[in-house]
Write an enzyme that holds these catalytic residues in place. Structure first.
Site, PDB file in Angstrom:
ATOM      1  N   ASN A  89       0.799  -1.215   0.000  1.00 43.91           N
ATOM      2  CA  ASN A  89       0.000   0.000   0.000  1.00 43.91           C
ATOM      3  C   ASN A  89       0.838   1.273   0.000  1.00 43.91           C
ATOM      4  OD1 ASN A  89      -2.417   1.783   0.806  1.00 43.91           O
ATOM      5  ND2 ASN A  89      -1.070   1.987   2.578  1.00 43.91           N
ATOM      6  N   SER A 142      -4.591   3.676  -8.073  1.00 46.99           N
ATOM      7  CA  SER A 142      -5.313   4.938  -7.910  1.00 46.99           C
ATOM      8  C   SER A 142      -6.163   5.201  -9.141  1.00 46.99           C
ATOM      9  CB  SER A 142      -4.326   6.100  -7.727  1.00 46.99           C
ATOM     10  OG  SER A 142      -4.990   7.353  -7.758  1.00 46.99           O
ATOM     11  N   TYR A 155       3.071  10.574 -10.494  1.00 48.54           N
ATOM     12  CA  TYR A 155       2.181   9.770  -9.647  1.00 48.54           C
ATOM     13  C   TYR A 155       1.207   8.974 -10.509  1.00 48.54           C
ATOM     14  CZ  TYR A 155      -1.310   8.621  -6.087  1.00 48.54           C
ATOM     15  OH  TYR A 155      -2.183   7.954  -5.256  1.00 48.54           O
ATOM     16  N   ALA A 157       1.456   8.098 -13.664  1.00 43.13           N
ATOM     17  CA  ALA A 157       2.166   7.064 -14.425  1.00 43.13           C
ATOM     18  C   ALA A 157       2.532   5.890 -13.533  1.00 43.13           C
ATOM     19  CB  ALA A 157       3.415   7.653 -15.071  1.00 43.13           C
ATOM     20  N   SER A 158       2.956   6.187 -12.300  1.00 47.76           N
ATOM     21  CA  SER A 158       3.335   5.107 -11.378  1.00 47.76           C
ATOM     22  C   SER A 158       2.136   4.228 -11.043  1.00 47.76           C
ATOM     23  CB  SER A 158       3.938   5.682 -10.099  1.00 47.76           C
ATOM     24  OG  SER A 158       2.977   6.323  -9.278  1.00 47.76           O
ATOM     25  N   LYS A 159       0.971   4.841 -10.870  1.00 53.01           N
ATOM     26  CA  LYS A 159      -0.213   4.074 -10.509  1.00 53.01           C
ATOM     27  C   LYS A 159      -0.781   3.320 -11.705  1.00 53.01           C
ATOM     28  CE  LYS A 159      -0.266   5.058  -6.145  1.00 53.01           C
ATOM     29  NZ  LYS A 159      -0.039   3.995  -5.128  1.00 53.01           N
ATOM     30  N   ILE A 188      -9.541  10.235  -1.097  1.00 53.24           N
ATOM     31  CA  ILE A 188      -9.694   9.724   0.262  1.00 53.24           C
ATOM     32  C   ILE A 188      -8.972  10.685   1.214  1.00 53.24           C
ATOM     33  CG2 ILE A 188      -9.392   7.730   1.778  1.00 53.24           C
ATOM     34  CD1 ILE A 188     -11.058   7.140  -0.743  1.00 53.24           C
TER      35      ILE A 188
END
Length: 262
Positions: A89, A142, A155, A157-159, A188
C-alpha cells in the site's frame, strides 16, 4: 467475524491513512500484522492495535528499497512463521506540478516507491506465500492511473504501472493459488491528501470536496481498507488479476459539470 485468524499479514504504508486503517482491521479479524512504513508513526498504529487486543509489530523501512523489503519478509517469517497476505500500500504523491515542471529526480523517487516498491514486495514476498499453499497480494493503485486529472504526471504514471503490475503478477503466479488484485482509490482523506481538505475547510468550500463523483463526497480510509480485506480474504477466492475502483463512482463517467441539487 475473524476471517484472518492465524494468518500472517504485512501492510506497508501503515503509519497513517489507508495503511493504518487496513492494519487495524486485519488485526481486528485475527491476523498477526506487521505494520511497515518509513514514518515513525507506524509505531502508533501498532500501539492502537495492541490496545484493542490485536497482534502486531512495527518496522520502519523504505518500501522502494530491496534490502528493506527482504528484511520485512524475513521478519514475517521469524515472527509469524511465514506469510499469507501482503498488502503493498505504501506510496508518495509528489505534489501536483505539471509534466514540464516535474524533474527527473522526482520521477525516479515516485516510481521507486509507488511502482518498484510493489514489484519488490511481490517478487520477494510471493515465494513465501506460495509455501503456505494459498494466499493473497493486494496493491494500492489509484484512479489517477486510470485517466488524467487525479494526480501529478509521475504519480499517475506510477499508478498506471501498478494496474499493469497486478495483471501481469497474477498471470506470472498462475497455478500457485496466490491471487493478486488491486484497488484504485478515489479522493480519500489521508495524510497524503490532507492539504486539499485543509484548504477547502479554510475557504469554507469543504462541501464541494468530491462533487464530481455520484456520491458527492470524499472517501474515508476505512472504506478502502474494507475492500482490501475483502480482496485478501477467501470471500474473494475467485477474484484474481483485477483492479477495483473505489471512488464513489468517479471513474464511471467522463468529467462533467454536475447538476445543481434540487
Amino acid at each position: 467475524m475473524a476471517r484472518f485468524t492465524g494468518k500472517s499479514v504485512i501492510v506497508t504504508g501503515a503509519a497513517s491513512g489507508i495503511g493504518r486503517a487496513s492494519a487495524k482491521l486485519f488485526a481486528a479479524e485475527g491476523a498477526s500484522v506487521i505494520a511497515a512504513d518509513k514514518a515513525a508513526g507506524v509505531a502508533d498504529t501498532v500501539a492502537a492495535i495492541k490496545e484493542a487486543g490485536g497482534k502486531a509489530i512495527s518496522m520502519e523501512m523504505d518500501a522502494g528499497n530491496a534490502g528493506d523489503v527482504k528484511e520485512l519478509i524475513a521478519l514475517a517469517i521469524k515472527t509469524n512463521g511465514g506469510l499469507d497476505i501482503l498488502y503493498a500500500n505504501a506510496g508518495i504523491s509528489g505534489g501536483t506540478p505539471s509534466l514540464f515542471e516535474q524533474t527527473e529526480d522526482q520521477w525516479k523517487q515516485i516510481l521507486q516507491v509507488n511502482l518498484i516498491g510493489p514489484m519488490l514486495a511481490i517478487q520477494i514476498g510471493a515465494p513465501e506465500i506460495i509455501k503456505r499453499g494459498k494466499g493473497a497480494i493486494v496493491c494500492t493503485a489509484s484512479v489517477a492511473g486510470l485517466r488524467n486529472g487525479a494526480g501529478s504526471p509521475a504519480y499517475s504514471a506510477s499508478k498506471a504501472g501498478v494496474i499493469s503490475l497486478v495483471s501481469l503478477a497474477a498471470n506470472n503466479l498462475a497455478g500457485t493459488n496466490v491471487r493478486v488484485n488491486g484497488i484504485c482509490p478515489g479522493l480519500i482523506e489521508t495524510g497524503m491528501t490532507q492539504s486539499i481538505f485543509d484548504r477547502a475547510r479554510e475557504k469554507g468550500t469543504d462541501d464541494r470536496i468530491g462533487q464530481l463523483n455520484p456520491m458527492r463526497r470524499a472517501g474515508q480510509p476505512e472504506e478502502i481498507a474494507k475492500v482490501a480485506l475483502f480482496l485478501a480474504s477467501d470471500d474473494a477466492s475467485y477474484v484474481n488479476g483485477q483492479v477495483l475502483p473505489v471512488d464513489g463512482g468517479l471513474s464511471s463517467s467522463l468529467p462533467v459539470v454536475p447538476p445543481r441539487p434540487r
